[in-house]
Design a protein around this motif. Structure first.
Motif, PDB file in Angstrom:
ATOM      1  N   PRO A  31       0.798  -1.238   0.000  1.00 42.16           N
ATOM      2  CA  PRO A  31       0.000   0.000   0.000  1.00 42.16           C
ATOM      3  C   PRO A  31       0.823   1.276   0.000  1.00 42.16           C
ATOM      4  O   PRO A  31       0.265   2.363  -0.108  1.00 42.16           O
ATOM      5  N   ALA A  32       2.127   1.164   0.132  1.00 41.55           N
ATOM      6  CA  ALA A  32       2.922   2.359   0.366  1.00 41.55           C
ATOM      7  C   ALA A  32       2.752   3.406  -0.729  1.00 41.55           C
ATOM      8  O   ALA A  32       2.538   4.587  -0.440  1.00 41.55           O
ATOM      9  N   ASP A  33       2.833   2.987  -1.984  1.00 41.79           N
ATOM     10  CA  ASP A  33       2.700   3.958  -3.073  1.00 41.79           C
ATOM     11  C   ASP A  33       1.379   3.809  -3.803  1.00 41.79           C
ATOM     12  O   ASP A  33       1.136   4.486  -4.801  1.00 41.79           O
ATOM     13  N   GLY A  34       0.520   2.905  -3.332  1.00 35.14           N
ATOM     14  CA  GLY A  34      -0.793   2.721  -3.942  1.00 35.14           C
ATOM     15  C   GLY A  34      -0.754   2.005  -5.274  1.00 35.14           C
ATOM     16  O   GLY A  34      -1.790   1.887  -5.936  1.00 35.14           O
ATOM     17  N   ASP A  35       0.405   1.513  -5.684  1.00 33.43           N
ATOM     18  CA  ASP A  35       0.530   0.867  -6.984  1.00 33.43           C
ATOM     19  C   ASP A  35       0.848  -0.602  -6.796  1.00 33.43           C
ATOM     20  O   ASP A  35       1.937  -0.955  -6.344  1.00 33.43           O
ATOM     21  N   VAL A  36      -0.113  -1.468  -7.161  1.00 32.57           N
ATOM     22  CA  VAL A  36       0.146  -2.908  -7.071  1.00 32.57           C
ATOM     23  C   VAL A  36       0.545  -3.473  -8.421  1.00 32.57           C
ATOM     24  O   VAL A  36       0.863  -4.652  -8.525  1.00 32.57           O
ATOM     25  N   ASN A  37       0.551  -2.642  -9.447  1.00 31.15           N
ATOM     26  CA  ASN A  37       0.892  -3.134 -10.778  1.00 31.15           C
ATOM     27  C   ASN A  37       2.395  -3.004 -11.010  1.00 31.15           C
ATOM     28  O   ASN A  37       2.862  -2.347 -11.936  1.00 31.15           O
ATOM     29  N   ARG A  38       3.138  -3.628 -10.104  1.00 29.31           N
ATOM     30  CA  ARG A  38       4.597  -3.651 -10.168  1.00 29.31           C
ATOM     31  C   ARG A  38       5.077  -4.943  -9.520  1.00 29.31           C
ATOM     32  O   ARG A  38       4.288  -5.698  -8.946  1.00 29.31           O
ATOM     33  N   ALA A  39       6.362  -5.216  -9.632  1.00 28.25           N
ATOM     34  CA  ALA A  39       6.920  -6.399  -8.977  1.00 28.25           C
ATOM     35  C   ALA A  39       6.949  -6.184  -7.461  1.00 28.25           C
ATOM     36  O   ALA A  39       7.269  -5.092  -6.976  1.00 28.25           O
ATOM     37  N   ALA A  40       6.596  -7.218  -6.726  1.00 26.55           N
ATOM     38  CA  ALA A  40       6.687  -7.154  -5.267  1.00 26.55           C
ATOM     39  C   ALA A  40       8.136  -7.373  -4.841  1.00 26.55           C
ATOM     40  O   ALA A  40       8.878  -8.134  -5.473  1.00 26.55           O
ATOM     41  N   ASN A  41       8.534  -6.707  -3.759  1.00 18.32           N
ATOM     42  CA  ASN A  41       9.899  -6.908  -3.260  1.00 18.32           C
ATOM     43  C   ASN A  41       9.942  -8.086  -2.292  1.00 18.32           C
ATOM     44  O   ASN A  41       8.912  -8.693  -1.974  1.00 18.32           O
ATOM     45  N   VAL A  42      11.123  -8.408  -1.812  1.00 18.79           N
ATOM     46  CA  VAL A  42      11.319  -9.598  -0.972  1.00 18.79           C
ATOM     47  C   VAL A  42      10.476  -9.522   0.291  1.00 18.79           C
ATOM     48  O   VAL A  42       9.842 -10.513   0.702  1.00 18.79           O
ATOM     49  N   GLU A  43      10.444  -8.376   0.934  1.00 20.59           N
ATOM     50  CA  GLU A  43       9.675  -8.239   2.170  1.00 20.59           C
ATOM     51  C   GLU A  43       8.179  -8.367   1.900  1.00 20.59           C
ATOM     52  O   GLU A  43       7.448  -8.979   2.689  1.00 20.59           O
ATOM     53  N   GLU A  44       7.712  -7.800   0.824  1.00 17.19           N
ATOM     54  CA  GLU A  44       6.284  -7.901   0.492  1.00 17.19           C
ATOM     55  C   GLU A  44       5.903  -9.345   0.188  1.00 17.19           C
ATOM     56  O   GLU A  44       4.829  -9.809   0.597  1.00 17.19           O
ATOM     57  N   ILE A  45       6.761 -10.055  -0.488  1.00 14.91           N
ATOM     58  CA  ILE A  45       6.484 -11.467  -0.765  1.00 14.91           C
ATOM     59  C   ILE A  45       6.431 -12.257   0.541  1.00 14.91           C
ATOM     60  O   ILE A  45       5.562 -13.120   0.729  1.00 14.91           O
ATOM     61  N   ARG A  46       7.348 -11.968   1.453  1.00 12.82           N
ATOM     62  CA  ARG A  46       7.338 -12.671   2.746  1.00 12.82           C
ATOM     63  C   ARG A  46       6.049 -12.415   3.495  1.00 12.82           C
ATOM     64  O   ARG A  46       5.470 -13.336   4.089  1.00 12.82           O
ATOM     65  N   ARG A  47       5.571 -11.181   3.464  1.00 10.64           N
ATOM     66  CA  ARG A  47       4.323 -10.863   4.173  1.00 10.64           C
ATOM     67  C   ARG A  47       3.133 -11.560   3.512  1.00 10.64           C
ATOM     68  O   ARG A  47       2.214 -12.018   4.197  1.00 10.64           O
ATOM     69  N   MET A  48       3.140 -11.647   2.186  1.00  9.50           N
ATOM     70  CA  MET A  48       2.082 -12.402   1.514  1.00  9.50           C
ATOM     71  C   MET A  48       2.108 -13.866   1.931  1.00  9.50           C
ATOM     72  O   MET A  48       1.063 -14.487   2.149  1.00  9.50           O
ATOM     73  N   GLN A  49       3.293 -14.426   2.029  1.00 10.57           N
ATOM     74  CA  GLN A  49       3.416 -15.817   2.484  1.00 10.57           C
ATOM     75  C   GLN A  49       2.831 -15.990   3.882  1.00 10.57           C
ATOM     76  O   GLN A  49       2.131 -16.977   4.146  1.00 10.57           O
ATOM     77  N   ASP A  50       3.121 -15.050   4.764  1.00 11.73           N
ATOM     78  CA  ASP A  50       2.622 -15.146   6.140  1.00 11.73           C
ATOM     79  C   ASP A  50       1.097 -15.132   6.182  1.00 11.73           C
ATOM     80  O   ASP A  50       0.472 -15.918   6.912  1.00 11.73           O
ATOM     81  N   ILE A  51       0.486 -14.228   5.426  1.00 14.29           N
ATOM     82  CA  ILE A  51      -0.976 -14.147   5.403  1.00 14.29           C
ATOM     83  C   ILE A  51      -1.566 -15.431   4.839  1.00 14.29           C
ATOM     84  O   ILE A  51      -2.519 -16.004   5.387  1.00 14.29           O
ATOM     85  N   LEU A  52      -1.007 -15.890   3.738  1.00 15.47           N
ATOM     86  CA  LEU A  52      -1.510 -17.104   3.099  1.00 15.47           C
ATOM     87  C   LEU A  52      -1.353 -18.302   4.023  1.00 15.47           C
ATOM     88  O   LEU A  52      -2.292 -19.104   4.176  1.00 15.47           O
ATOM     89  N   ARG A  53      -0.222 -18.424   4.670  1.00 11.43           N
ATOM     90  CA  ARG A  53       0.011 -19.557   5.575  1.00 11.43           C
ATOM     91  C   ARG A  53      -0.968 -19.520   6.750  1.00 11.43           C
ATOM     92  O   ARG A  53      -1.508 -20.556   7.148  1.00 11.43           O
ATOM     93  N   THR A  54      -1.206 -18.354   7.291  1.00  8.87           N
ATOM     94  CA  THR A  54      -2.149 -18.226   8.420  1.00  8.87           C
ATOM     95  C   THR A  54      -3.545 -18.668   8.013  1.00  8.87           C
ATOM     96  O   THR A  54      -4.219 -19.410   8.753  1.00  8.87           O
ATOM     97  N   ASP A  55      -4.014 -18.232   6.837  1.00  7.34           N
ATOM     98  CA  ASP A  55      -5.362 -18.588   6.387  1.00  7.34           C
ATOM     99  C   ASP A  55      -5.477 -20.067   6.061  1.00  7.34           C
ATOM    100  O   ASP A  55      -6.500 -20.705   6.353  1.00  7.34           O
ATOM    101  N   LEU A  56      -4.451 -20.642   5.477  1.00  7.26           N
ATOM    102  CA  LEU A  56      -4.471 -22.076   5.174  1.00  7.26           C
ATOM    103  C   LEU A  56      -4.453 -22.899   6.454  1.00  7.26           C
ATOM    104  O   LEU A  56      -5.204 -23.874   6.591  1.00  7.26           O
ATOM    105  N   ALA A  57      -3.602 -22.518   7.392  1.00  6.66           N
ATOM    106  CA  ALA A  57      -3.481 -23.266   8.643  1.00  6.66           C
ATOM    107  C   ALA A  57      -4.764 -23.219   9.458  1.00  6.66           C
ATOM    108  O   ALA A  57      -5.113 -24.186  10.154  1.00  6.66           O
ATOM    109  N   ALA A  58      -5.489 -22.106   9.356  1.00  8.13           N
ATOM    110  CA  ALA A  58      -6.734 -21.955  10.113  1.00  8.13           C
ATOM    111  C   ALA A  58      -7.930 -22.574   9.400  1.00  8.13           C
ATOM    112  O   ALA A  58      -9.044 -22.540   9.928  1.00  8.13           O
ATOM    113  N   GLY A  59      -7.723 -23.124   8.219  1.00  7.82           N
ATOM    114  CA  GLY A  59      -8.826 -23.736   7.481  1.00  7.82           C
ATOM    115  C   GLY A  59      -9.772 -22.732   6.868  1.00  7.82           C
ATOM    116  O   GLY A  59     -10.926 -23.054   6.574  1.00  7.82           O
TER     117      GLY A  59
END
Length: 447
Positions: A31-59
């Motif tokens: 959300p920092a620059d409001g533009d999602v139509n770009r490549a995600a950086n390493v930290e953003e990818i890690r945060r996406m992984q965390d959210i996805l893992r939490t939702d999968l683990a919780a069913g």
């Protein structure tokens, strides 16, 4: 979580599963620059992984869906997909991409704006997604698989060979296909590129006057602009199957309705670009392109080749529309026969009438196979202990009643539909009972 709560509170007619939307994940962490139509950086990818893992683990989620052809995910890197695919593999989650391209390019590609950049093709898209399947071990579904447009129509078998080879190497690869030769976007075919319309002219009732808008732009266009326009028109026609596979559905001249773009080129003795201009100038000024047109970008023989596979499920790629809603200006907007007729057409037309496979194979493609792909163990078959999701039909009367001129019509031959043991259709009539449930994954984390 919010979506589940809302669906359970309001009630739903069908069973539903929830997925993490890939672009939604990107919007949460970029959300920092409001533009999602770009490549995600390493930290953003890690945060996406965390959210996805939490939702999968919780069913809460069955996996992740992606729209790689659309704004918001266009610039997603393979590394990002692989990182998220590895999380999905941990929990038997499903990776379901709308691939970047189903033909010579993505839908939004225009030669005039490409500046020499090669567009992604169907071959490129398949190879990209196969890397996710083979490098992560995640279950991958090529959703509403197709081979569309010039150079790809009729070529399904060579893509099947590529996917089958991956399966033979151990990749967990599937596809789903809807039983039509024309897509939803085919129904709003416009040969002209959208950039030619500036939106500066309005009719007396305030609606956009595309004719006046085009004429003003064309009068001011220099030779280079006209060349760019012509290149984009020719590309759009090729992308959508060629002039012979585009038909007029609505035009002020009744004798044009039902004719193909190629037939009108011959009748008017003009080329494809000149015809695009004539249709705009002689047609309905309130329609971009002057006419309502539908392209038939796919080949039915490709659909048949896909359906013969035992790893191809039936799909609609659809949404919820009631026939009484699809009237007036909405008759052709945001609807398609597949919303009403996909499953009857798969069983009745392809299996019963054409005989491409057995009824048992077709039924499994519509029920047992999707349950298998999604690791839903208590649905998809009729057997003791299974949930009572049952369709009772008259196979001889079963018929998809939709046409491209009348896309929102209920099918014939479906006598009863039970969802979780209650009638959603009874005696051929809808009950409007909200019998559906939001399902939870029955799989467990992979060892």
């Amino acid at each position: 979580t919010e979506q589940r709560v809302a669906l359970e509170k309001l009630g739903i007619g069908l069973n539903a599963i929830l997925m993490n939307g890939h672009t939604g994940l990107r919007r949460q962490v970029m959300p920092a620059d409001g533009d999602v139509n770009r490549a995600a950086n390493v930290e953003e990818i890690r945060r996406m992984q965390d959210i996805l893992r939490t939702d999968l683990a919780a069913g809460r989620s069955f996996g992740m869906s992606l729209g790689l052809e659309y704004h918001g995910a266009l610039n997603t890197s393979l590394d990002e997909q692989l990182a998220l695919g590895k999380v999905l593999a941990e929990y038997n989650g499903v990776f379901i991409p709308h691939v970047r391209s189903s033909g010579i390019s993505a839908m939004g590609y225009q030669p005039s704006a490409a500046k020499g950049v090669k567009p992604a093709t169907l071959e490129d898209s398949i190879q990209e997604t196969l890397q996710v399947a083979e490098q992560t071990g995640a279950t991958v579904v090529f959703t509403h698989m197709k081979a569309l447009g010039t150079g790809y129509r009729g070529q399904a078998k060579r893509f099947i060979q590529t996917l089958q080879a991956a399966r033979d190497r151990g990749a967990r690869v599937y596809m789903d296909v809807y039983p039509y030769d024309s897509s939803s976007s085919d129904g709003s075919f416009v040969a002209m590129p959208p950039w030619i319309f500036k939106g500066t002219y309005r009719t007396n009732n305030g609606e956009w006057d595309y004719r006046a808008d085009f004429d003003a732009a064309w009068q001011q266009a220099d030779a280079a602009t006209k060349d760019s326009f012509a290149a984009d028109v020719r590309h759009q026609i090729a992308l959508k199957g060629g002039a012979e596979n585009i038909r007029i559905l609505e035009f002020p001249r009744a004798d044009y309705v039902g004719q193909s773009y190629a037939e009108l080129m011959k009748l008017r003795r003009v080329d494809a670009v000149q015809l695009a201009i004539l249709l705009q100038r002689e047609g309905n000024p309130q329609l971009a392109g002057g006419a309502r047109m539908r392209s038939f970008s796919m080949d039915e023989n490709d659909v048949i080749a896909f359906f013969k596979l035992d790893w191809c499920a039936v799909s609609t790629d659809g949404w919820m529309v009631l026939p009484e809603e699809a009237v007036g200006d909405k008759k052709y907007d945001d609807t398609h026969g597949r919303v009403f007729g996909s499953y009857p057409r798969r069983l009745a037309y392809f299996s019963r009438d054409l005989g491409i496979d057995t009824l048992e194979h077709a039924v499994r493609a519509a029920s047992g196979l999707p349950a298998e792909i999604l690791n839903i163990h208590d649905r998809g078959r009729i057997a003791p202990g299974m949930k009572a999701d049952v369709v009772v039909l008259d196979l001889l009367k079963l018929k998809d009643n939709t046409t491209y001129l009348e896309p929102s019509v209920y099918p014939s031959g479906i006598e009863h539909v039970l969802i979780n043991g209650g009638f959603a259709v009874d005696g051929g009539e809808r009950t409007l009972a909200l019998r559906g449930k939001v399902l939870s994954p029955s799989s467990v984390p992979s060892p």
